[in-house]
Design a protein around this motif. Structure first.
Motif, mmCIF file in Angstrom:
data_model
loop_
_atom_site.group_PDB
_atom_site.id
_atom_site.type_symbol
_atom_site.label_atom_id
_atom_site.label_comp_id
_atom_site.label_asym_id
_atom_site.label_seq_id
_atom_site.Cartn_x
_atom_site.Cartn_y
_atom_site.Cartn_z
ATOM 1 N N VAL A 72 0.800 -1.244 0.048
ATOM 2 C CA VAL A 72 -0.021 0.095 -0.137
ATOM 3 C C VAL A 72 0.958 1.088 0.178
ATOM 4 O O VAL A 72 1.689 1.419 0.921
ATOM 5 C CB VAL A 72 -0.695 0.045 1.164
ATOM 6 N N GLU A 73 0.692 2.099 -0.964
ATOM 7 C CA GLU A 73 1.249 3.362 -0.966
ATOM 8 C C GLU A 73 0.504 4.434 -0.500
ATOM 9 O O GLU A 73 -0.646 4.688 -1.161
ATOM 10 C CB GLU A 73 1.727 3.617 -2.499
ATOM 11 N N LEU A 74 1.001 5.368 0.269
ATOM 12 C CA LEU A 74 0.720 6.401 0.764
ATOM 13 C C LEU A 74 1.007 7.758 0.351
ATOM 14 O O LEU A 74 2.299 8.060 0.515
ATOM 15 C CB LEU A 74 0.627 6.440 2.426
ATOM 16 N N THR A 75 0.069 8.647 -0.170
ATOM 17 C CA THR A 75 0.640 9.952 -0.597
ATOM 18 C C THR A 75 -0.224 10.835 -0.298
ATOM 19 O O THR A 75 -1.335 11.065 -0.408
ATOM 20 C CB THR A 75 0.702 9.946 -2.121
ATOM 21 N N PRO A 76 0.256 11.709 0.750
ATOM 22 C CA PRO A 76 1.686 11.758 1.571
ATOM 23 C C PRO A 76 1.695 10.583 2.535
ATOM 24 O O PRO A 76 0.509 10.156 2.986
ATOM 25 C CB PRO A 76 1.597 13.049 2.152
ATOM 26 N N THR A 91 -9.270 21.356 5.761
ATOM 27 C CA THR A 91 -9.331 19.918 5.171
ATOM 28 C C THR A 91 -8.142 19.815 4.447
ATOM 29 O O THR A 91 -7.675 20.681 3.401
ATOM 30 C CB THR A 91 -10.669 19.952 4.286
ATOM 31 N N LYS A 92 -7.594 18.694 4.605
ATOM 32 C CA LYS A 92 -6.399 17.994 3.515
ATOM 33 C C LYS A 92 -6.764 16.880 3.226
ATOM 34 O O LYS A 92 -7.811 15.917 3.706
ATOM 35 C CB LYS A 92 -5.347 18.136 4.216
ATOM 36 N N SER A 93 -6.114 16.212 1.983
ATOM 37 C CA SER A 93 -6.329 15.021 1.536
ATOM 38 C C SER A 93 -5.246 14.140 1.349
ATOM 39 O O SER A 93 -4.013 14.632 1.516
ATOM 40 C CB SER A 93 -6.997 15.191 0.173
ATOM 41 N N ALA A 94 -5.384 12.908 1.415
ATOM 42 C CA ALA A 94 -4.463 11.812 1.137
ATOM 43 C C ALA A 94 -4.792 10.760 0.362
ATOM 44 O O ALA A 94 -6.062 10.555 0.145
ATOM 45 C CB ALA A 94 -3.824 11.430 2.450
ATOM 46 N N GLU A 95 -3.905 10.254 -0.431
ATOM 47 C CA GLU A 95 -4.381 9.148 -1.321
ATOM 48 C C GLU A 95 -3.507 7.666 -0.753
ATOM 49 O O GLU A 95 -2.575 7.540 -0.727
ATOM 50 C CB GLU A 95 -3.633 9.450 -2.770
ATOM 51 N N VAL A 96 -4.380 6.438 -1.094
ATOM 52 C CA VAL A 96 -3.925 5.480 -0.797
ATOM 53 C C VAL A 96 -3.944 4.387 -2.362
ATOM 54 O O VAL A 96 -5.016 4.471 -2.745
ATOM 55 C CB VAL A 96 -4.955 4.703 0.277
ATOM 56 N N TRP A 97 -2.825 3.985 -2.588
ATOM 57 C CA TRP A 97 -2.698 3.203 -3.897
ATOM 58 C C TRP A 97 -2.535 2.083 -3.591
ATOM 59 O O TRP A 97 -1.536 1.687 -2.770
ATOM 60 C CB TRP A 97 -1.648 4.058 -4.741
ATOM 61 N N VAL A 98 -2.807 1.087 -4.568
ATOM 62 C CA VAL A 98 -2.440 -0.239 -4.267
ATOM 63 C C VAL A 98 -2.138 -0.715 -6.157
ATOM 64 O O VAL A 98 -2.833 -0.113 -7.026
ATOM 65 C CB VAL A 98 -3.242 -1.270 -4.285
ATOM 66 N N LYS A 132 -9.156 8.038 -2.333
ATOM 67 C CA LYS A 132 -8.652 9.526 -2.048
ATOM 68 C C LYS A 132 -9.525 9.830 -0.513
ATOM 69 O O LYS A 132 -10.503 9.427 -0.420
ATOM 70 C CB LYS A 132 -9.084 10.469 -2.698
ATOM 71 N N ILE A 133 -8.790 10.240 0.287
ATOM 72 C CA ILE A 133 -9.281 10.511 1.691
ATOM 73 C C ILE A 133 -9.138 11.728 1.952
ATOM 74 O O ILE A 133 -8.083 12.501 1.872
ATOM 75 C CB ILE A 133 -8.532 9.728 2.961
ATOM 76 N N GLN A 134 -10.265 12.675 2.350
ATOM 77 C CA GLN A 134 -10.587 13.779 2.530
ATOM 78 C C GLN A 134 -10.743 13.890 4.195
ATOM 79 O O GLN A 134 -11.162 13.264 4.826
ATOM 80 C CB GLN A 134 -11.729 14.661 2.048
ATOM 81 N N VAL A 135 -9.579 14.675 4.933
ATOM 82 C CA VAL A 135 -9.459 14.643 6.327
ATOM 83 C C VAL A 135 -9.792 16.033 6.623
ATOM 84 O O VAL A 135 -9.036 17.172 6.151
ATOM 85 C CB VAL A 135 -8.221 14.399 6.640
ATOM 86 N N THR A 136 -10.838 16.225 7.385
ATOM 87 C CA THR A 136 -11.307 17.490 7.750
ATOM 88 C C THR A 136 -11.072 17.739 9.360
ATOM 89 O O THR A 136 -11.805 16.775 10.167
ATOM 90 C CB THR A 136 -12.772 17.834 7.673
ATOM 91 N N LEU A 137 -10.382 18.501 9.759
ATOM 92 C CA LEU A 137 -9.892 18.939 11.074
ATOM 93 C C LEU A 137 -11.387 19.829 11.837
ATOM 94 O O LEU A 137 -11.740 20.653 11.206
ATOM 95 C CB LEU A 137 -8.647 19.753 11.464
ATOM 96 N N LYS A 138 -11.864 19.282 12.850
ATOM 97 C CA LYS A 138 -13.049 19.764 13.443
ATOM 98 C C LYS A 138 -12.471 21.272 14.171
ATOM 99 O O LYS A 138 -11.568 21.427 14.596
ATOM 100 C CB LYS A 138 -13.686 18.823 14.412
ATOM 101 N N ASP A 139 -13.476 22.135 14.184
ATOM 102 C CA ASP A 139 -13.202 23.343 14.914
ATOM 103 C C ASP A 139 -13.402 23.497 16.471
ATOM 104 O O ASP A 139 -13.478 24.325 17.029
ATOM 105 C CB ASP A 139 -14.296 24.392 14.255
ATOM 106 N N ASN A 140 -13.661 22.334 17.076
ATOM 107 C CA ASN A 140 -13.665 22.447 18.649
ATOM 108 C C ASN A 140 -12.849 21.934 19.330
ATOM 109 O O ASN A 140 -12.595 21.455 20.253
ATOM 110 C CB ASN A 140 -14.940 21.636 18.903
ATOM 111 N N LEU A 141 -11.115 21.721 18.699
ATOM 112 C CA LEU A 141 -10.008 21.190 19.304
ATOM 113 C C LEU A 141 -9.581 22.098 19.945
ATOM 114 O O LEU A 141 -9.608 23.509 19.876
ATOM 115 C CB LEU A 141 -9.279 21.015 18.073
#
Length: 278
Positions: A72-76, A91-98, A132-141
């Motif tokens: 499994v390749e992760l980018t980044p 929000t940032k994104s990462a990709e998982v490749w096979v 493709k994974i969209q990662v959203t940081l919540k505003d209550n941290l």
């Protein structure tokens, strides 16, 4: 005769052995190296040093070099939001490749953290497919360092779960300039007290003052020199005369900020005071 006395890889992940350790003139020996790729990915260079009885060349270096490809390749390989203001959502994104030649499948993408939300979509490219994974940081941290993991479950029998680390530094209205107190390396014992100053800068809507300050070390004296003047307070940190040793302490600072999460701050203090030549 040439004697190969020792074959020493630079990494415990590699085992090396010479098939012949005593060579007559004109003879040759082969060095076999076995590299355990578990836990590694990407470019890898492993020096292997041979020690011999040759008085002119007592050692020689061979190099094992290659690229470790993961199922499994992760980018980044990690998602870093860096420094963000408290109350903001990003929000940032990462990709998982096979690789398309692999029989491996991505079964699930999940997180146990309440501080982020994730969304996935299928993606493809020549020779590979993934998500493709969209990662959203919540505003209550809360203010401080936030770390968590995104778990990618796969069908691999040897690497069933691959993790993507997520990092963010949530900043409030208050910050130190500089971010810590570093005395560096100083010759000691100190002939006189040694002091440094740090500024507490506030971006709050109203003036913020320091109500209490306390060091966790009897060798570190912390005082407030200027308090809440134009939303800037000055803190003086002093080492006493005669001090010698290594410093790794913390100064606890209490403010009157209206947000309870920003009323307690920690200022790290570092330094080494050593005798000359030590």
């Amino acid at each position: 005769p040439l004697a190969i006395r020792r074959v020493q890889p630079s990494c415990g992940c590699t085992v090396s052995v010479a098939d012949k350790t005593t060579l007559e003139p004109g003879q040759a020996s082969t060095v076999q190296a076995v590299f355990d790729t578990s836990g590694f990915h990407g470019q890898k260079v492993i020096p292997i040093r041979l020690y011999t009885n040759d008085p002119r060349v007592s050692s020689a270096e061979l190099t094992l070099r290659g690229v470790v490809r993961q199922d499994v390749e992760l980018t980044p390989p990690r998602v870093s939001f860096g420094a963000i203001p408290k109350g903001s959502s990003q929000t940032k994104s990462a990709e998982v490749w096979v690789d398309e030649k692999s029989s491996l499948q991505i079964l699930d993408v999940s997180t146990r953290s309440d501080g982020i939300s994730i969304k996935t979509e299928n993606i493809s490219a020549p020779g590979r497919s993934g998500k493709k994974i969209q990662v959203t940081l919540k505003d209550n941290l809360p203010v401080g360092t936030f770390r968590t993991l995104i778990a990618i479950k796969t069908s691999s029998p040897t690497n069933g779960v691959v993790n993507i680390p997520v990092f963010a530094k949530v900043e409030g209205d208050l910050r130190f300039e500089p971010t810590d107190v570093s005395f560096g390396l100083v010759e000691g014992p100190l002939q006189k007290p040694l002091s440094l100053t740090v500024t507490l800068v506030s971006q709050a809507s109203r003036p913020v003052s320091i109500s209490a300050i306390k060091s966790d070390s009897s060798d570190v004296i912390a005082t407030v020199e200027k308090n809440g003047d134009g939303n800037r307070s000055t803190i003086k940190v002093t080492l006493p005369q005669g001090f010698i040793g290594t410093l790794k302490s913390r100064i606890q600072i209490t403010t009157d900020h209206p947000d309870p999460e920003q009323q307690q701050l920690v200022l790290p203090v570092y330094g080494i005071v050593a005798e000359k030549g030590a």
